[in-house]
Design a protein around this motif. Structure first.
Motif, PDB file in Angstrom:
ATOM      1  N   LEU A  33     -24.817 -12.843  47.018  1.00 17.06           N
ATOM      2  CA  LEU A  33     -24.083 -11.951  46.137  1.00 17.06           C
ATOM      3  C   LEU A  33     -24.643 -10.475  46.571  1.00 17.06           C
ATOM      4  N   ASP A  34     -23.824  -9.682  47.367  1.00 18.28           N
ATOM      5  CA  ASP A  34     -24.161  -8.382  47.590  1.00 18.28           C
ATOM      6  C   ASP A  34     -23.838  -7.482  46.375  1.00 18.28           C
ATOM      7  N   VAL A  35     -24.231  -6.274  46.444  1.00 22.85           N
ATOM      8  CA  VAL A  35     -24.161  -5.270  45.527  1.00 22.85           C
ATOM      9  C   VAL A  35     -22.665  -5.265  45.080  1.00 22.85           C
ATOM     10  N   HIS A  36     -21.651  -5.638  45.751  1.00 23.78           N
ATOM     11  CA  HIS A  36     -20.322  -5.212  45.080  1.00 23.78           C
ATOM     12  C   HIS A  36     -19.813  -6.554  44.344  1.00 23.78           C
ATOM     13  N   GLU A  39     -21.536  -6.088  41.092  1.00 15.88           N
ATOM     14  CA  GLU A  39     -20.781  -5.339  40.015  1.00 15.88           C
ATOM     15  C   GLU A  39     -19.544  -5.936  39.574  1.00 15.88           C
ATOM     16  N   PHE A  40     -18.967  -6.498  40.483  1.00 17.07           N
ATOM     17  CA  PHE A  40     -17.447  -7.238  40.090  1.00 17.07           C
ATOM     18  C   PHE A  40     -18.038  -8.068  39.131  1.00 17.07           C
ATOM     19  N   ILE A  41     -18.816  -9.099  38.821  1.00 14.93           N
ATOM     20  CA  ILE A  41     -19.229 -10.006  38.033  1.00 14.93           C
ATOM     21  C   ILE A  41     -19.628  -9.378  36.759  1.00 14.93           C
ATOM     22  N   ALA A  42     -20.144  -8.217  36.809  1.00  7.35           N
ATOM     23  CA  ALA A  42     -20.662  -7.438  35.816  1.00  7.35           C
ATOM     24  C   ALA A  42     -19.628  -6.753  34.942  1.00  7.35           C
ATOM     25  N   ARG A  43     -18.392  -6.787  35.529  1.00  2.00           N
ATOM     26  CA  ARG A  43     -17.119  -6.321  34.736  1.00  2.00           C
ATOM     27  C   ARG A  43     -16.346  -7.194  34.503  1.00  2.00           C
ATOM     28  N   ASP A  65     -15.931 -14.184  27.915  1.00  4.49           N
ATOM     29  CA  ASP A  65     -16.609 -13.350  26.956  1.00  4.49           C
ATOM     30  C   ASP A  65     -16.458 -12.118  27.131  1.00  4.49           C
ATOM     31  N   ALA A  66     -17.312 -11.119  26.520  1.00  2.29           N
ATOM     32  CA  ALA A  66     -17.301  -9.745  27.030  1.00  2.29           C
ATOM     33  C   ALA A  66     -17.787  -9.518  28.439  1.00  2.29           C
ATOM     34  N   PRO A  67     -17.219  -8.481  29.102  1.00  2.00           N
ATOM     35  CA  PRO A  67     -17.824  -8.312  30.523  1.00  2.00           C
ATOM     36  C   PRO A  67     -18.980  -8.243  30.817  1.00  2.00           C
ATOM     37  N   GLY A  68     -19.271  -8.933  31.596  1.00  2.00           N
ATOM     38  CA  GLY A  68     -20.901  -9.242  32.145  1.00  2.00           C
ATOM     39  C   GLY A  68     -21.378 -10.382  31.416  1.00  2.00           C
ATOM     40  N   PHE A  69     -20.887 -11.147  30.700  1.00  5.38           N
ATOM     41  CA  PHE A  69     -21.277 -12.472  30.017  1.00  5.38           C
ATOM     42  C   PHE A  69     -21.980 -13.381  30.977  1.00  5.38           C
ATOM     43  N   VAL A  70     -21.753 -13.478  32.509  1.00  2.00           N
ATOM     44  CA  VAL A  70     -22.262 -14.098  33.234  1.00  2.00           C
ATOM     45  C   VAL A  70     -23.370 -13.338  33.785  1.00  2.00           C
ATOM     46  N   LEU A  71     -24.458 -14.078  33.892  1.00  2.14           N
ATOM     47  CA  LEU A  71     -25.624 -13.293  34.333  1.00  2.14           C
ATOM     48  C   LEU A  71     -25.975 -13.422  35.760  1.00  2.14           C
ATOM     49  N   VAL A  72     -26.316 -12.382  36.479  1.00  4.04           N
ATOM     50  CA  VAL A  72     -26.520 -12.554  37.961  1.00  4.04           C
ATOM     51  C   VAL A  72     -28.165 -12.469  37.804  1.00  4.04           C
ATOM     52  N   LEU A  73     -28.868 -13.565  38.049  1.00  2.00           N
ATOM     53  CA  LEU A  73     -30.040 -13.828  37.883  1.00  2.00           C
ATOM     54  C   LEU A  73     -30.737 -12.987  39.348  1.00  2.00           C
ATOM     55  N   ASP A  74     -30.272 -13.347  40.411  1.00  2.00           N
ATOM     56  CA  ASP A  74     -30.331 -12.757  41.705  1.00  2.00           C
ATOM     57  C   ASP A  74     -29.513 -12.931  42.673  1.00  2.00           C
ATOM     58  N   THR A 113      -9.372 -10.650  43.286  1.00  5.96           N
ATOM     59  CA  THR A 113     -10.495 -11.423  42.423  1.00  5.96           C
ATOM     60  C   THR A 113     -11.578 -11.624  43.284  1.00  5.96           C
ATOM     61  N   LEU A 114     -12.560 -12.352  42.514  1.00  3.28           N
ATOM     62  CA  LEU A 114     -13.903 -12.700  43.465  1.00  3.28           C
ATOM     63  C   LEU A 114     -13.996 -14.166  43.309  1.00  3.28           C
ATOM     64  N   ARG A 115     -14.217 -14.888  44.575  1.00  2.09           N
ATOM     65  CA  ARG A 115     -14.281 -16.245  44.663  1.00  2.09           C
ATOM     66  C   ARG A 115     -15.977 -16.484  44.859  1.00  2.09           C
ATOM     67  N   VAL A 116     -16.286 -17.654  44.197  1.00  2.53           N
ATOM     68  CA  VAL A 116     -17.922 -17.989  44.432  1.00  2.53           C
ATOM     69  C   VAL A 116     -17.745 -19.425  44.694  1.00  2.53           C
ATOM     70  N   ASN A 117     -18.224 -19.996  45.614  1.00  2.00           N
ATOM     71  CA  ASN A 117     -18.643 -21.481  45.794  1.00  2.00           C
ATOM     72  C   ASN A 117     -19.938 -21.850  45.924  1.00  2.00           C
ATOM     73  N   GLY A 118     -20.424 -23.145  45.320  1.00  3.95           N
ATOM     74  CA  GLY A 118     -21.721 -23.381  45.203  1.00  3.95           C
ATOM     75  C   GLY A 118     -22.011 -24.737  44.589  1.00  3.95           C
ATOM     76  N   ARG A 119     -23.346 -24.605  44.099  1.00  6.24           N
ATOM     77  CA  ARG A 119     -23.618 -25.852  43.318  1.00  6.24           C
ATOM     78  C   ARG A 119     -23.859 -25.546  41.998  1.00  6.24           C
ATOM     79  N   GLY A 120     -23.619 -26.210  40.884  1.00  6.59           N
ATOM     80  CA  GLY A 120     -23.655 -26.149  39.750  1.00  6.59           C
ATOM     81  C   GLY A 120     -24.725 -27.053  39.021  1.00  6.59           C
ATOM     82  N   TRP A 121     -25.543 -26.363  38.121  1.00  4.98           N
ATOM     83  CA  TRP A 121     -26.529 -27.496  37.151  1.00  4.98           C
ATOM     84  C   TRP A 121     -26.354 -26.935  35.694  1.00  4.98           C
TER      85      TRP A 121
END
Length: 209
Positions: A33-36, A39-43, A65-74, A113-121
């Motif tokens: 996840l780069d800076v862009h 920032e997309f996820i935060a909004r 939920d409210a914008p930014g409800f998903v936390l970007v941990l790193d 839109t922003l697409r993200v693929n990966g693994r979930g826990w």
């Protein structure tokens, strides 16, 4: 035997029909996840989370939920709080069998839109859950995402659909209410459509967090 007469069954057939992606379409795919992206996820106040069981049973669950409800941990990790819902746990049960996930983040009014693929826990780390507190309520669980791919998706689907253009929205006249749909689908004994509507409205406002 398939449900359709002329299915495409190989990637070669698919490429013959559709062609190859542009260089930009391939180059935009990131491994973090780069800076862009951050920032997309935060909004973003809303996302769709796709999962599949080991046997291929699929689910797409809305999360909002409210914008930014998903936390970007790193740059490689996200945290999606699990707010109160219907307790079906379709997505979470899939994650117990198959961690692979796909997400689409939306921002109202923005056609990309922003697409993200990966693994979930399924996460229960107390320190992380505490960071998801809203109105004094800490979620019992969250979904942690280990990011493998992230990229901006083009606006064509939104332009075709007019999703953010109220003047192009369909007329809802004649469409059954959600309460009527559920009543016809479940027919709970001793219950009317009005009872179903009251129960739905109460469930929507009783406990959001």
């Amino acid at each position: 035997m398939t449900a359709f007469q002329k299915p495409v069954t190989t990637e070669a057939e698919l490429r013959d029909l559709i062609g190859e992606p542009s260089a930009l379409s391939l180059a935009k795919q990131l491994g973090t996840l780069d800076v862009h992206c951050r920032e997309f996820i935060a909004r973003s106040p809303f996302l769709l989370l796709a999962t599949s069981s080991a046997s291929g049973h699929c689910d797409v669950s809305p999360k909002g939920d409210a914008p930014g409800f998903v936390l970007v941990l790193d740059e490689r990790r996200l945290l999606i709080p699990d707010r109160p819902g219907n307790k079906r746990l379709d997505g979470m049960r899939n994650l117990l069998q198959n961690p692979h996930v796909g997400l689409i983040f939306l921002i109202p009014g923005l056609e990309e839109t922003l697409r993200v693929n990966g693994r979930g826990w399924i996460v229960r780390d107390e320190d992380l859950l505490a960071r998801c507190e809203v109105k004094g309520k800490v979620p019992s669980l969250a979904i942690g995402i280990e990011v493998e791919e992230a990229f901006i998706h083009c606006a064509k689907a939104f332009k075709r659909s007019g999703l953010w253009e109220p003047e192009r929205w369909p007329d809802l006249g004649g469409l059954a209410s959600p309460a009527k749909m559920l009543y016809d689908q479940t027919r709970p004994p001793g219950t009317t459509v009005e009872d179903m509507d009251r129960a739905l409205q109460e469930s929507y406002t009783k406990r959001l967090y």
